[in-house]
Design an enzyme around this catalytic site. Structure first.
Site, mmCIF file in Angstrom:
data_model
loop_
_atom_site.group_PDB
_atom_site.id
_atom_site.type_symbol
_atom_site.label_atom_id
_atom_site.label_comp_id
_atom_site.label_asym_id
_atom_site.label_seq_id
_atom_site.Cartn_x
_atom_site.Cartn_y
_atom_site.Cartn_z
ATOM 1 N N VAL A 57 12.201 52.285 16.517
ATOM 2 C CA VAL A 57 11.940 52.552 17.949
ATOM 3 C C VAL A 57 10.470 52.387 18.319
ATOM 4 C CG1 VAL A 57 13.935 54.000 18.405
ATOM 5 C CG2 VAL A 57 11.822 55.077 17.636
ATOM 6 N N SER A 75 10.945 60.458 13.877
ATOM 7 C CA SER A 75 9.601 60.686 13.327
ATOM 8 C C SER A 75 9.752 61.284 11.933
ATOM 9 C CB SER A 75 8.795 61.690 14.168
ATOM 10 O OG SER A 75 7.584 62.014 13.489
ATOM 11 N N LYS A 105 13.683 55.857 31.688
ATOM 12 C CA LYS A 105 13.295 55.516 33.074
ATOM 13 C C LYS A 105 14.180 54.388 33.616
ATOM 14 C CE LYS A 105 9.250 53.589 35.466
ATOM 15 N NZ LYS A 105 9.280 52.144 35.166
ATOM 16 N N TYR A 145 0.353 63.366 12.290
ATOM 17 C CA TYR A 145 1.593 63.940 12.848
ATOM 18 C C TYR A 145 1.277 64.766 14.091
ATOM 19 C CZ TYR A 145 6.011 66.653 12.801
ATOM 20 O OH TYR A 145 7.212 67.255 13.116
ATOM 21 N N LYS A 149 2.314 63.862 17.991
ATOM 22 C CA LYS A 149 3.215 64.709 18.792
ATOM 23 C C LYS A 149 2.503 65.207 20.048
ATOM 24 C CE LYS A 149 7.020 64.820 16.237
ATOM 25 N NZ LYS A 149 8.362 64.420 16.711
#
Ligand code: NAD
Ligand code: UDP
Length: 320
Positions: A57, A75, A105, A145, A149
């Site tokens: 992705v 993730s 969207k 990480y 995030k």
């Protein structure tokens, strides 16, 4: 409802896929299997409303047809995993979140981001409330990480404010249960694998650092409730029952009295958060949610899974 779950072949994602299928959704799981496995989806193989799509992705994602919900869970999540894959972790938190938001969207879908208690870093406020901004070292080993995030949260709020996307952010605290990878390096699978193999339990530092462990079914219930609300601010989900890592090691040893395991102490990793416990007042108020499964029960269920994963019924069988 047609729901896309990125990271759906992982630990949390696979439980979420099953739950949404049970709730009547059509589910499209998008995963590149970097830390996940199709084995986690074995129970959905023959399910006509379930589709698995192998895709990274961090590359753009286009899907035919309508989509009602996009849940972005892709993730690496274990410290050992994101230390092994720092750049894919930064990419999936940034580019991956951008692509998942773009899909939401375009389809006018709801969007839910799996964020983390790591946005609070090594917190100076305890327990952690959503209005605490955190204490993160951007250039330390966990920065790949934590900052990914934090960026993911920021771009999610930007899509909400600028494009009017119906977004949700869940800050997940340490969650455990069946389908964690035995060797993913997180403390619970590490200790359970060790106790079942009669190996010493590796406690980092003096084991005085704390965590608060939530059973996966409780987390999934909270996520489903959050998805269906109209609440864009971040919501902590976790179990406030706090325990030191050393106490956790002892609890796990007690679960397997026949084990020959002992406890050994190893160096504490850099920037390891000292204390972590969610303040879940917001989840209680907005979602009417609180965890139901206590640690004794959750640990027993998880141990039953790991006994199978290790391929043994008892530690003695593990040695033979
Ligand atoms: P996991 O490693 O089991 O699952 C992550 C999944 O994402 C894997 O299936 C992996 O293959 C997939 N993935 C990673 N990068 C990808 C990419 N670029 N494209 C497509 N798929 C990709 O970890 P988990 O514990 O299930 O965590 C799931 C989500 O929840 C993560 O976003 C994590 O940050 C978040 N979270 C989990 C916890 C926890 O305690 N389990 C705590 C805080 C946050
Ligand atoms: N930990 C440990 N022994 C292990 C693995 C982890 O003592 O074999 C400790 C780790 O240092 C941390 C806590 O357990 O303090 C939780 O670590 P984990 O990797 O599960 O996730 P974190 O909460 O740090 O993201």
């Amino acid at each position: 409802m047609r729901t896309v779950i990125t990271g759906g072949a992982g630990f949390v994602g696979s439980h979420l896929c099953e739950r949404l299928i049970a709730d009547g959704h059509e589910v499209i799981c998008v995963d590149n299997l970097i830390t996940g496995s199709e084995r986690n989806l074995a129970g959905l193989e023959r399910e006509p409303r379930f589709t698995f799509l192998r895709h990274d992705v961090s590359e753009p994602l286009f899907l035919e047809g309508p989509v009602d919900n996009v849940l972005h869970f892709a993730s690496p999540a274990s410290p050992a995993d994101y230390l092994a894959y720092p750049i894919p972790t930064l990419k999936v938190g940034s580019l991956g979140t951008h692509n998942a938001l773009g899909l939401a969207k375009a389809k006018e879908a709801r969007f839910l981001l799996a964020s983390t208690s790591e946005v609070y870093g090594d917190p100076e406020v305890h327990p952690q409330r959503e209005d605490y901004w955190g204490h993160v070292n951007p250039v330390g080993p966990r920065g790949c990480y934590d900052e990914a995030k934090r960026f993911a949260e920021a771009i999610t709020m930007a899509y909400h404010r600028y494009h009017g996307v119906r977004t949700r952010i869940v800050r997940i605290f340490n969650t455990y249960g069946p389908r964690m990878r035995l060797n993913d390096g997180r403390v619970l699978p590490a200790f359970m694998g060790q106790v079942l193999r009669n190996e010493p339990l590796t406690v980092y530092g003096q084991g005085q650092q704390t965590r608060s462990f939530c059973y996966v079914d409780d987390l999934v219930e909270g996520i489903v409730r959050l998805l269906m609300t109209d609440y864009a601010e971040p919501v902590n989900l976790g179990n406030p029952s706090e325990i030191t890592v050393l106490e956790l090691a002892r609890e796990i040893l007690e679960l397997v009295p026949e084990s020959k395991s002992t406890i050994v102490f190893r160096d504490l990793p850099q920037d390891d958060p000292k204390r972590r416990r969610p303040d879940i007042s917001r989840a209680r108020q907005v979602l009417g949610w609180e965890p139901k499964i206590d640690r004794a029960d959750g640990l027993r269920r998880t141990l039953a899974y790991f006994r199978q994963a290790v391929g043994v019924g008892t530690p003695d069988a593990a040695r033979s």
